[in-house]
Design an enzyme around this catalytic site. Structure first.
Site, PDB file in Angstrom:
ATOM      1  CE  LYS A 100      70.492  59.023  98.538  1.00 52.10           C
ATOM      2  NZ  LYS A 100      70.913  58.503  97.333  1.00 52.10           N
ATOM      3  CB  SER A 175      67.930  59.554  95.150  1.00 49.46           C
ATOM      4  OG  SER A 175      69.136  58.800  95.425  1.00 49.46           O
ATOM      5  CB  SER A 199      72.035  58.807  93.564  1.00 46.31           C
ATOM      6  OG  SER A 199      70.800  58.737  92.939  1.00 46.31           O
TER       7      SER A 199
END
Lengths: 495, 64
Positions: A100, A175, A199
């Site tokens: 990420k 997310s 997430s």
């Protein structure tokens, strides 16, 4: 064709197939790791194969924020040279991963899915990336994420939409949108992400992969973008539980730069022991309305519980404390901390945010400091009471990861700002309580809806009981094949 | 007493120097009121010695 195998039996005693280069797309992290260690394939071969798949799939899925092909191949060459010189760093040596876009690397840009920080360059590397790098993994580039980790769909004003690989009209969740998509599409063998309210679990469930949110304090958060300090944890994504455990082991441990990790217990996975879950008690909060899944999901969830029964687990109904109250306390902490983090920018340059993001980041200004501190003061007491009440009689809690089928983009975004809090609650109601309570939780794929979109269940254990989650997950996956399902490479192709 | 949009609007202007539309202030008021009410209700069980900084120690204590 180059032989990768033959393999030893895997730790959960499933014989692995004799893999060949053409099978790299279906290989697991551990398959590839073993292949590299045995000299059956090079890190450059594996990295190149991943880059070829990314090249084909990125235009359709948009799961990478950027692709570092040159750097990844150079790192893979170094890994191969090191191996040729007699050094094997461990199971991540030469394995292509991506993470990420929120973990700092000294001298490199971390964009956080934002316009504001598109050139943000940290002067030190995050603890999790340092550990992954020390293990010899190859980083293919930062993955798409919602702006500053706000949002749950994968829709993005600046970066474009990240799409669900099972059906690109549908959301991957957020997310960690790019993480779920990239792991599910077999573009990478695993990933590190974050979880403030779900997430590491929601995109995992929506994309059909495994996601683990560890206990608060097991993994250092130093050097990662903050969303809300009290709730943030860094966790892992992988195709299966065994791979996820390996990644978690790589990043767990005390770090003098993150006080939450002080005194954290040692965490190590015994991959070579067969998972023993006989007699394990799994609690199902069937009377808790929050966990009532929609009809399209329920058969898969029931079937998963049947698998646990077949494994010798005892599945029992349990009552749950008031999750709406925990959700509200969590919301109070989240809004206050997120607004504090973004106060200056939302005041000075609000136009640099997507409208929906700045909308959510403003809310905490009106939470009284007294209420914020009360929500934090209640946390140890509520956690102690919850663990005593729930985990006094069961070892793990079983819930859906999300109670509704994966939405398409139109449906997922069809709400007014006034309706937003309820939409967010509906999306995160199964996951957010584990963040407030600091508990470890894992999402595991367990089937598909009639329109071929993934379903996941969630297991939540008492603090620092990640080993139990891994054992339950490995045992479940020893009897099921859902984790081996791979999405189509083109829309319309049967799954 | 329910938090009103007018209060949020005035607070935004006087404390934070920000102008909010009445509509936006009303939306914020609804969410803030929900969280404020729930937290205030839960806070009735708070004891003098409830210390937020012991959370991670509590987690370690609760491990199996």
């Amino acid at each position: 064709m180059n032989e990768l195998g033959p393999w030893l039996e895997s730790p959960n005693n499933i014989p692995r197939p004799n893999a060949v280069i053409d099978d790299l797309v279906d290989a697991t992290l551990i398959d590839v790791s073993e292949a590299i260690r045995r000299g059956g394939v090079s890190s450059v071969d594996v990295t190149r194969a991943c880059l070829e798949r990314i090249d084909r799939q990125q235009p359709r899925l948009n799961c990478f924020a950027s692709i570092n092909a040159e750097g990844a191949l150079a790192a893979a060459e170094r890994a191969d040279q090191e191996f040729a010189d007699g050094t094997w760093r461990g199971p991540l040596h030469g394995v292509p991963l991506a993470h990420k876009d929120m973990f700092y690397r000294a001298g490199e840009v971390s964009g956080f899915g934002s316009k504001i920080c598109k050139d943000y360059m940290a002067d030190e590397t995050s603890q999790v990336m340092a550990r992954i790098d020390a293990g010899g993994a190859i980083d293919l580039g930062p993955l798409h994420m919602t702006e500053f980790a706000v949002g749950h769909t994968g829709a993005h004003e600046h970066l474009g939409y990240c799409r669900n690989p099972w059906n690109t009209d549908h959301i991957p969740g957020g997310s960690s949108s790019g993480t779920g998509t990239a792991v599910a599409a077999r573009l990478i063998y695993g990933s590190i992400a974050s979880d403030t309210g779900g997430s590491c679990r929601l995109p995992a469930s929506m994309c059909g992969v495994v996601g683990i949110k560890p206990t608060y304090g097991l993994v250092s958060r130093h050097g990662g973008m903050p969303r809300a300090w009290s709730l943030d944890v860094f966790g892992v994504y992988a195709q299966n539980v065994e791979d996820a455990g390996l990644l978690l082991e790589a990043i767990a441990g005390e770090d003098e730069r993150d006080p939450a990790t002080f005194g954290t217990p040692e965490f190590a996975v015994d991959r070579h022991a067969a998972p023993d879950v006989l007699g394990c008690r799994i609690g199902v909060p069937t009377r808790e309305a929050i966990f009532q899944a929609e009809p399209a999901l329920q058969p898969a969830l029931d079937a998963a519980l049947d698998e646990f029964r077949a494994l010798g687990c005892e599945v029992v109904e349990i009552d749950f404390p008031d999750l709406r109250q925990i959700g509200a306390l969590s919301g109070t902490v989240l809004l206050a901390e997120a607004t504090a983090i973004h106060d200056e920018w939302t005041r000075e340059i609000p136009e640099q945010y997507a409208e929906a993001v700045v909308w959510r980041l403003q809310q905490g200004r009106h939470i009284p400091a007294t209420r914020y501190l009360q929500a934090l003061r209640l946390r140890p007491k509520i956690t102690e009471s919850f663990v005593s009440e729930v985990y006094g009689s069961v070892d793990a809690v079983f819930t859906p990861t999300i109670t509704m089928p994966v939405l398409d983009f139109d449906s997922a975004q069809n709400f007014t700002s006034e309706q937003a809090p309820e939409v967010i609650f509906e999306t995160t109601k199964c996951t957010v309580w584990a963040n407030y309570l600091g508990l470890p939780a894992m999402s595991v794929p367990c089937g598909f809806t009639p329109d071929a979109l993934p379903i996941g269940f969630q297991l939540v254990a008492r603090p620092f009981d990640e080993s139990l989650l891994l054992n339950l997950g490995r045992a479940y996956q020893s009897r099921t094949e859902w984790h081996r399902c791979r999405p189509p490479e083109t829309d319309g192709e049967p799954a | 007493m329910k938090i009103q949009g007018k209060l949020i609007q005035e607070e935004a202007e006087q404390k934070h120097g920000l102008k909010l539309t009445a509509e936006r202030a009303e939306e914020l008021a609804q969410e803030v009121d929900r969280l404020n009410t729930a937290t205030a209700e839960a806070a009735k069980s708070i004891d003098l010695n409830d210390d937020p900084t012991v959370f991670t120690a509590t987690l370690r204590k609760l491990r199996r």
